[in-house]
Design a protein around this motif. Structure first.
Motif, PDB file in Angstrom:
ATOM      1  N   ALA A  67      34.189  41.078  34.876  1.00 32.58           N
ATOM      2  CA  ALA A  67      34.367  39.631  34.990  1.00 32.58           C
ATOM      3  C   ALA A  67      35.232  39.112  33.854  1.00 32.58           C
ATOM      4  O   ALA A  67      35.316  39.713  32.789  1.00 32.58           O
ATOM      5  CB  ALA A  67      33.012  38.930  34.975  1.00 32.58           C
ATOM      6  N   GLY A  68      35.855  37.962  34.095  1.00 30.24           N
ATOM      7  CA  GLY A  68      36.648  37.296  33.073  1.00 30.24           C
ATOM      8  C   GLY A  68      38.144  37.474  33.231  1.00 30.24           C
ATOM      9  O   GLY A  68      38.914  37.013  32.397  1.00 30.24           O
ATOM     10  N   MET A  69      38.555  38.146  34.298  1.00 29.11           N
ATOM     11  CA  MET A  69      39.977  38.376  34.507  1.00 29.11           C
ATOM     12  C   MET A  69      40.651  37.098  35.021  1.00 29.11           C
ATOM     13  O   MET A  69      40.006  36.235  35.598  1.00 29.11           O
ATOM     14  CB  MET A  69      40.204  39.490  35.549  1.00 29.11           C
ATOM     15  N   GLU A  70      41.939  37.028  34.841  1.00 34.19           N
ATOM     16  CA  GLU A  70      42.744  35.920  35.359  1.00 34.19           C
ATOM     17  C   GLU A  70      43.124  36.181  36.815  1.00 34.19           C
ATOM     18  O   GLU A  70      43.102  35.288  37.650  1.00 34.19           O
ATOM     19  CB  GLU A  70      44.015  35.779  34.518  1.00 34.19           C
ATOM     20  N   PRO A  85      44.951  50.455  38.036  1.00 32.41           N
ATOM     21  CA  PRO A  85      44.926  49.022  37.744  1.00 32.41           C
ATOM     22  C   PRO A  85      44.196  48.246  38.851  1.00 32.41           C
ATOM     23  O   PRO A  85      44.429  48.497  40.034  1.00 32.41           O
ATOM     24  CB  PRO A  85      46.398  48.625  37.702  1.00 32.41           C
ATOM     25  N   VAL A  86      43.302  47.341  38.438  1.00 32.81           N
ATOM     26  CA  VAL A  86      42.546  46.543  39.406  1.00 32.81           C
ATOM     27  C   VAL A  86      42.632  45.042  39.139  1.00 32.81           C
ATOM     28  O   VAL A  86      42.320  44.233  40.011  1.00 32.81           O
ATOM     29  CB  VAL A  86      41.054  46.963  39.470  1.00 32.81           C
ATOM     30  N   ALA A  87      43.047  44.665  37.918  1.00 29.19           N
ATOM     31  CA  ALA A  87      43.093  43.244  37.566  1.00 29.19           C
ATOM     32  C   ALA A  87      43.918  43.055  36.291  1.00 29.19           C
ATOM     33  O   ALA A  87      44.323  44.028  35.655  1.00 29.19           O
ATOM     34  CB  ALA A  87      41.678  42.703  37.358  1.00 29.19           C
ATOM     35  N   GLN A  88      44.127  41.777  35.958  1.00 29.66           N
ATOM     36  CA  GLN A  88      44.856  41.439  34.743  1.00 29.66           C
ATOM     37  C   GLN A  88      44.137  40.301  34.038  1.00 29.66           C
ATOM     38  O   GLN A  88      43.653  39.356  34.679  1.00 29.66           O
ATOM     39  CB  GLN A  88      46.275  41.005  35.088  1.00 29.66           C
ATOM     40  N   MET A  89      44.047  40.404  32.718  1.00 26.13           N
ATOM     41  CA  MET A  89      43.440  39.353  31.912  1.00 26.13           C
ATOM     42  C   MET A  89      44.417  38.186  31.803  1.00 26.13           C
ATOM     43  O   MET A  89      45.616  38.336  32.061  1.00 26.13           O
ATOM     44  CB  MET A  89      43.092  39.877  30.519  1.00 26.13           C
ATOM     45  N   GLY A  90      43.899  37.040  31.411  1.00 20.21           N
ATOM     46  CA  GLY A  90      44.737  35.859  31.233  1.00 20.21           C
ATOM     47  C   GLY A  90      45.398  35.842  29.864  1.00 20.21           C
ATOM     48  O   GLY A  90      45.326  36.806  29.099  1.00 20.21           O
ATOM     49  N   LYS A  91      46.030  34.716  29.564  1.00 20.62           N
ATOM     50  CA  LYS A  91      46.719  34.569  28.279  1.00 20.62           C
ATOM     51  C   LYS A  91      45.784  34.096  27.172  1.00 20.62           C
ATOM     52  O   LYS A  91      46.073  34.261  26.004  1.00 20.62           O
ATOM     53  CB  LYS A  91      47.880  33.589  28.423  1.00 20.62           C
ATOM     54  N   GLY A  92      44.681  33.466  27.552  1.00 18.33           N
ATOM     55  CA  GLY A  92      43.770  32.915  26.558  1.00 18.33           C
ATOM     56  C   GLY A  92      42.326  33.128  26.943  1.00 18.33           C
ATOM     57  O   GLY A  92      42.019  34.028  27.719  1.00 18.33           O
ATOM     58  N   PRO A  93      41.433  32.298  26.406  1.00 19.66           N
ATOM     59  CA  PRO A  93      40.006  32.463  26.640  1.00 19.66           C
ATOM     60  C   PRO A  93      39.653  32.481  28.129  1.00 19.66           C
ATOM     61  O   PRO A  93      40.271  31.814  28.944  1.00 19.66           O
ATOM     62  CB  PRO A  93      39.389  31.240  25.961  1.00 19.66           C
ATOM     63  N   SER A  94      38.639  33.260  28.440  1.00 14.49           N
ATOM     64  CA  SER A  94      38.144  33.396  29.803  1.00 14.49           C
ATOM     65  C   SER A  94      37.297  32.190  30.195  1.00 14.49           C
ATOM     66  O   SER A  94      36.757  31.486  29.351  1.00 14.49           O
ATOM     67  CB  SER A  94      37.286  34.661  29.882  1.00 14.49           C
ATOM     68  N   SER A  95      37.155  31.994  31.491  1.00  9.50           N
ATOM     69  CA  SER A  95      36.301  30.916  31.983  1.00  9.50           C
ATOM     70  C   SER A  95      34.876  31.396  32.230  1.00  9.50           C
ATOM     71  O   SER A  95      34.055  30.667  32.762  1.00  9.50           O
ATOM     72  CB  SER A  95      36.876  30.349  33.285  1.00  9.50           C
ATOM     73  N   LEU A 110      36.737  40.334  28.460  1.00  5.81           N
ATOM     74  CA  LEU A 110      36.323  41.061  29.653  1.00  5.81           C
ATOM     75  C   LEU A 110      34.843  41.387  29.523  1.00  5.81           C
ATOM     76  O   LEU A 110      34.405  41.909  28.504  1.00  5.81           O
ATOM     77  CB  LEU A 110      37.122  42.363  29.795  1.00  5.81           C
ATOM     78  N   TYR A 111      34.081  41.055  30.558  1.00  2.00           N
ATOM     79  CA  TYR A 111      32.656  41.376  30.603  1.00  2.00           C
ATOM     80  C   TYR A 111      32.469  42.553  31.559  1.00  2.00           C
ATOM     81  O   TYR A 111      33.000  42.548  32.671  1.00  2.00           O
ATOM     82  CB  TYR A 111      31.848  40.169  31.073  1.00  2.00           C
ATOM     83  N   VAL A 112      31.727  43.572  31.121  1.00  2.86           N
ATOM     84  CA  VAL A 112      31.500  44.773  31.918  1.00  2.86           C
ATOM     85  C   VAL A 112      29.995  45.015  32.002  1.00  2.86           C
ATOM     86  O   VAL A 112      29.304  45.016  30.969  1.00  2.86           O
ATOM     87  CB  VAL A 112      32.180  46.008  31.281  1.00  2.86           C
ATOM     88  N   GLU A 113      29.513  45.230  33.213  1.00  2.00           N
ATOM     89  CA  GLU A 113      28.092  45.483  33.414  1.00  2.00           C
ATOM     90  C   GLU A 113      27.927  46.638  34.395  1.00  2.00           C
ATOM     91  O   GLU A 113      28.625  46.699  35.408  1.00  2.00           O
ATOM     92  CB  GLU A 113      27.422  44.220  33.958  1.00  2.00           C
ATOM     93  N   LEU A 114      27.015  47.547  34.100  1.00  2.45           N
ATOM     94  CA  LEU A 114      26.690  48.658  34.987  1.00  2.45           C
ATOM     95  C   LEU A 114      25.290  48.424  35.544  1.00  2.45           C
ATOM     96  O   LEU A 114      24.365  48.137  34.779  1.00  2.45           O
ATOM     97  CB  LEU A 114      26.733  49.986  34.220  1.00  2.45           C
ATOM     98  N   ARG A 115      25.174  48.553  36.858  1.00  2.00           N
ATOM     99  CA  ARG A 115      23.865  48.429  37.502  1.00  2.00           C
ATOM    100  C   ARG A 115      23.551  49.697  38.270  1.00  2.00           C
ATOM    101  O   ARG A 115      24.416  50.282  38.892  1.00  2.00           O
ATOM    102  CB  ARG A 115      23.845  47.231  38.459  1.00  2.00           C
TER     103      ARG A 115
END
Length: 136
Positions: A67-70, A85-95, A110-115
């Protein structure tokens, strides 16, 4: 899934009165996010306080949440390979609002969680070289 500085680890305070169920990495602007394991995209898009969320089914009951990608560059149902490649981060803080006091971070996070079987588990043993390697 992305190189950067580890801000919080599994079990650390989330800044909202609970414990983090994953880990958070401050990345560089527009960093590329890659699949941490082979799997199938189960969800791709905006979701509640996660912002842009990507869920990868890695098999044997393991789900990886990113989570947190742009921008997400994969689609639901797509098969991905580790390192792809699956996503790209933004230029600044995440939402992403589930990160509490990390919202003050000026870099993308970037937030990463394993379940496993629906329960969050510490993913540190999954990463080659452990969590120290991730912060390089």
């Amino acid at each position: 899934p992305a190189q950067g500085q580890i801000l919080r680890r599994f079990g650390d305070s989330d800044g909202l009165g609970s414990r983090l169920r994953g880990f958070a990495v401050a990345t560089r602007a527009e960093a590329q996010v890659t699949a941490p394991a082979d799997g199938r995209i189960e969800f791709s898009g905006p979701f509640r306080s996660y912002g842009q969320l990507l869920i990868i089914d890695a098999g044997e009951g393991h789900l990886i949440l990113l989570a947190g990608m742009e921008r997400i560059t994969t689609e639901m149902g797509q098969v991905v390979r580790a390192g792809e490649p699956v996503a790209q981060m933004g230029k600044g803080p995440s939402s992403v609002t589930l990160l509490g006091d990390m919202m003050q971070e000026k870099r993308p996070v970037l937030y990463v969680e394993l379940r496993k079987g629906g329960e969050a588990v510490d993913s540190a043993p999954w990463w080659i070289g452990g969590m120290k390697e991730a912060s390089r």
